[in-house]
Design a protein around this motif. Structure first.
Motif, short mmCIF file in Angstrom:
data_model
loop_
_atom_site.label_atom_id
_atom_site.label_comp_id
_atom_site.label_asym_id
_atom_site.label_seq_id
_atom_site.Cartn_x
_atom_site.Cartn_y
_atom_site.Cartn_z
N LEU A 1 1.55 -4.48 6.41
CA LEU A 1 0.42 -4.37 7.34
C LEU A 1 0.79 -3.68 8.66
CD1 LEU A 1 -1.37 -7.82 6.94
CD2 LEU A 1 -1.92 -5.63 5.86
N HIS B 1 -10.83 -6.95 10.90
CA HIS B 1 -10.30 -5.67 10.41
C HIS B 1 -10.34 -5.61 8.88
CE1 HIS B 1 -7.90 -2.02 10.22
NE2 HIS B 1 -7.14 -2.63 9.32
N GLN C 1 1.85 -0.95 9.03
CA GLN C 1 1.49 0.46 8.91
C GLN C 1 0.07 0.72 9.40
OE1 GLN C 1 2.20 1.34 4.81
NE2 GLN C 1 4.37 0.82 4.95
N HIS C 2 -0.75 -0.35 9.55
CA HIS C 2 -2.11 -0.22 10.06
C HIS C 2 -2.04 -0.24 11.59
CE1 HIS C 2 -4.21 -0.92 6.21
NE2 HIS C 2 -3.18 -1.70 5.94
N GLU D 1 -4.23 0.01 13.81
CA GLU D 1 -5.30 -0.70 14.50
C GLU D 1 -4.99 -2.17 14.71
OE1 GLU D 1 -6.36 0.25 10.97
OE2 GLU D 1 -5.85 2.21 11.74
N LYS E 1 -1.64 -3.47 14.45
CA LYS E 1 -0.19 -3.60 14.53
C LYS E 1 0.23 -4.71 15.51
CE LYS E 1 3.75 -0.54 14.55
NZ LYS E 1 4.18 0.83 14.65
#
Length: 166
Positions: free
Chosen positions: A84, A38, A86-87, A89, A91
């Motif tokens: 992180l 990612h 908040q991402h 994809e 989480k």
């Protein structure tokens, strides 16, 4: 931010492998691989500026000092994982790795280190312009010097029993 994230992902397995009472690093392979993909950790710019944590960790060879640094690094990882989360994809992966780090932090070894870190913070927050603090420090100076002298003697005695390296 990407550089920090990439280096931190690489360090998570290092921290977990050195910690007792933590999840085995290989149990997080899937999550760490997903995070690595990612954040594109193979990007050429990742190496710019050098490592964030490993250079600091390598400076400390003795267990007590290294453990204190590791404890501070674990706290930094947890702070990063809050960001992180908040991402969407990644989480789930972040959550799993963060939970593993939290397990490390609750082990008995890290509780002692946490107390030690807390005591160090207290020492650095002493207000030296307070006359009462100055008096107490002077009263305790002799005892502190005695403890320092005794600590040095123990090290010398321990080292005397060792054979010299050839």
């Amino acid at each position: 931010m990407i550089l920090l994230t990439c280096l931190i992902i690489g360090m998570v397995s290092h921290v977990l492998s050195d910690s007792t009472g933590c999840a085995a690093p290989h149990s997080l392979d899937k999550q760490l691989t997903r995070l690595s993909q990612h954040f594109n950790i193979n990007h050429p710019d990742v190496g710019n500026g050098g490592a964030i944590f490993t250079n600091i960790l390598k400076k400390y060879k003795q267990i007590p000092e290294k453990s204190i640094i590791l404890d501070a690094i674990l706290h930094l990882y947890l702070d990063l994982f809050k960001v992180l989360m908040q991402h969407n994809e990644v989480k789930d992966e972040v959550s799993i790795v963060a939970n593993s780090l939290n397990e490390c932090m609750t082990s008995a070894n890290y509780k002692t280190q946490k107390e030690l870190l807390s005591d160090l913070k207290k020492l650095y927050n002493i207000k030296w312009d307070d006359q009462m603090v100055q008096r107490k420090a002077i009263i305790e100076l002799h005892d502190v010097l005695d403890i320092m002298k005794d600590t040095g003697k123990r090290r010398r005695k321990r080292n005397m029993g060792r054979r010299p390296r050839i």
